[in-house]
Design a protein around this motif. Structure first.
Motif, PDB file in Angstrom:
ATOM      1  N   PHE A  97      -3.829   3.629   2.632  1.00  0.00           N
ATOM      2  CA  PHE A  97      -3.718   3.654   1.185  1.00  0.00           C
ATOM      3  C   PHE A  97      -2.489   4.450   0.757  1.00  0.00           C
ATOM      4  CE2 PHE A  97      -8.140   2.620   1.899  1.00  0.00           C
ATOM      5  CZ  PHE A  97      -8.351   1.599   0.984  1.00  0.00           C
ATOM      6  N   PHE A  98      -2.185   5.522   1.489  1.00  0.00           N
ATOM      7  CA  PHE A  98      -0.958   6.283   1.225  1.00  0.00           C
ATOM      8  C   PHE A  98       0.247   5.345   1.311  1.00  0.00           C
ATOM      9  CE2 PHE A  98      -1.378  11.124   1.998  1.00  0.00           C
ATOM     10  CZ  PHE A  98      -2.484  11.194   1.179  1.00  0.00           C
ATOM     11  N   LEU A  99       0.316   4.622   2.414  1.00  0.00           N
ATOM     12  CA  LEU A  99       1.468   3.742   2.622  1.00  0.00           C
ATOM     13  C   LEU A  99       1.566   2.675   1.542  1.00  0.00           C
ATOM     14  CD1 LEU A  99       1.365   3.294   6.489  1.00  0.00           C
ATOM     15  CD2 LEU A  99       2.991   4.630   5.158  1.00  0.00           C
ATOM     16  N   ASP A 100       0.437   2.042   1.251  1.00  0.00           N
ATOM     17  CA  ASP A 100       0.461   1.022   0.200  1.00  0.00           C
ATOM     18  C   ASP A 100       0.893   1.617  -1.136  1.00  0.00           C
ATOM     19  OD1 ASP A 100      -0.254  -1.038   1.863  1.00  0.00           O
ATOM     20  OD2 ASP A 100      -2.381  -0.994   1.344  1.00  0.00           O
ATOM     21  N   TYR A 101       0.393   2.800  -1.454  1.00  0.00           N
ATOM     22  CA  TYR A 101       0.745   3.453  -2.712  1.00  0.00           C
ATOM     23  C   TYR A 101       2.238   3.779  -2.764  1.00  0.00           C
ATOM     24  CZ  TYR A 101       0.879   6.900  -6.460  1.00  0.00           C
ATOM     25  OH  TYR A 101       1.194   7.584  -7.604  1.00  0.00           O
ATOM     26  N   LEU A 102       2.743   4.383  -1.693  1.00  0.00           N
ATOM     27  CA  LEU A 102       4.148   4.784  -1.657  1.00  0.00           C
ATOM     28  C   LEU A 102       5.091   3.588  -1.674  1.00  0.00           C
ATOM     29  CD1 LEU A 102       3.852   7.695   0.903  1.00  0.00           C
ATOM     30  CD2 LEU A 102       4.354   7.892  -1.539  1.00  0.00           C
ATOM     31  N   GLU A 103       4.660   2.486  -1.079  1.00  0.00           N
ATOM     32  CA  GLU A 103       5.491   1.290  -1.041  1.00  0.00           C
ATOM     33  C   GLU A 103       5.305   0.416  -2.282  1.00  0.00           C
ATOM     34  OE1 GLU A 103       4.273  -0.455   2.652  1.00  0.00           O
ATOM     35  OE2 GLU A 103       5.549   0.886   3.838  1.00  0.00           O
ATOM     36  N   GLY A 104       4.382   0.827  -3.162  1.00  0.00           N
ATOM     37  CA  GLY A 104       4.133   0.056  -4.369  1.00  0.00           C
ATOM     38  C   GLY A 104       3.288  -1.181  -4.125  1.00  0.00           C
TER      39      GLY A 104
END
Length: 109
Positions: free
Chosen positions: A11-18
């Motif tokens: 979820f961190f990655l998805d959030y940071l990548e938009g």
């Protein structure tokens, strides 16, 4: 899928990548408020970009490997020719390789 401490990284990655689904953003923010240590971890992420470099590798031909550069495939083809187990196409391919790489001829013999 629910956001938990066991799976928060994706979820961190998805959030940071938009790429975090819009319906999960509120849940994600609430999760961070309930887990301040992870909120701090998220803030520690920084994005770095690499600048393109115009660099030319002078011997790029050496990077290309041919089928019979593999020791296993070379040995298999060598034995196959000696035992007459190769198709005509396989023989021709191997002979062309040997002609192109005379240093391998001795190894074949």
């Amino acid at each position: 899928m629910r956001i938990r401490r066991e799976n928060y990284e994706e979820f961190f990655l998805d959030y940071l990548e938009g790429n975090l689904e819009e319906k999960l953003v509120d849940e994600f923010i609430e999760f961070l408020q309930q887990n301040p240590d992870l909120k701090k971890e998220l803030r520690s992420f920084e994005f770095y970009t690499a600048d393109a470099v115009d660099k030319i590798f002078p011997d790029k031909e050496r990077l290309h490997k041919e089928k019979f550069d593999s020791t296993t495939k070379f040995n298999f083809a060598s034995v196959g020719i000696l035992e007459n187990d190769l198709t005509e196409e396989e023989k021709e391919e191997f002979v062309q390789y040997l002609e192109k790489h005379p240093e391998k001829q001795k190894e074949f013999e």
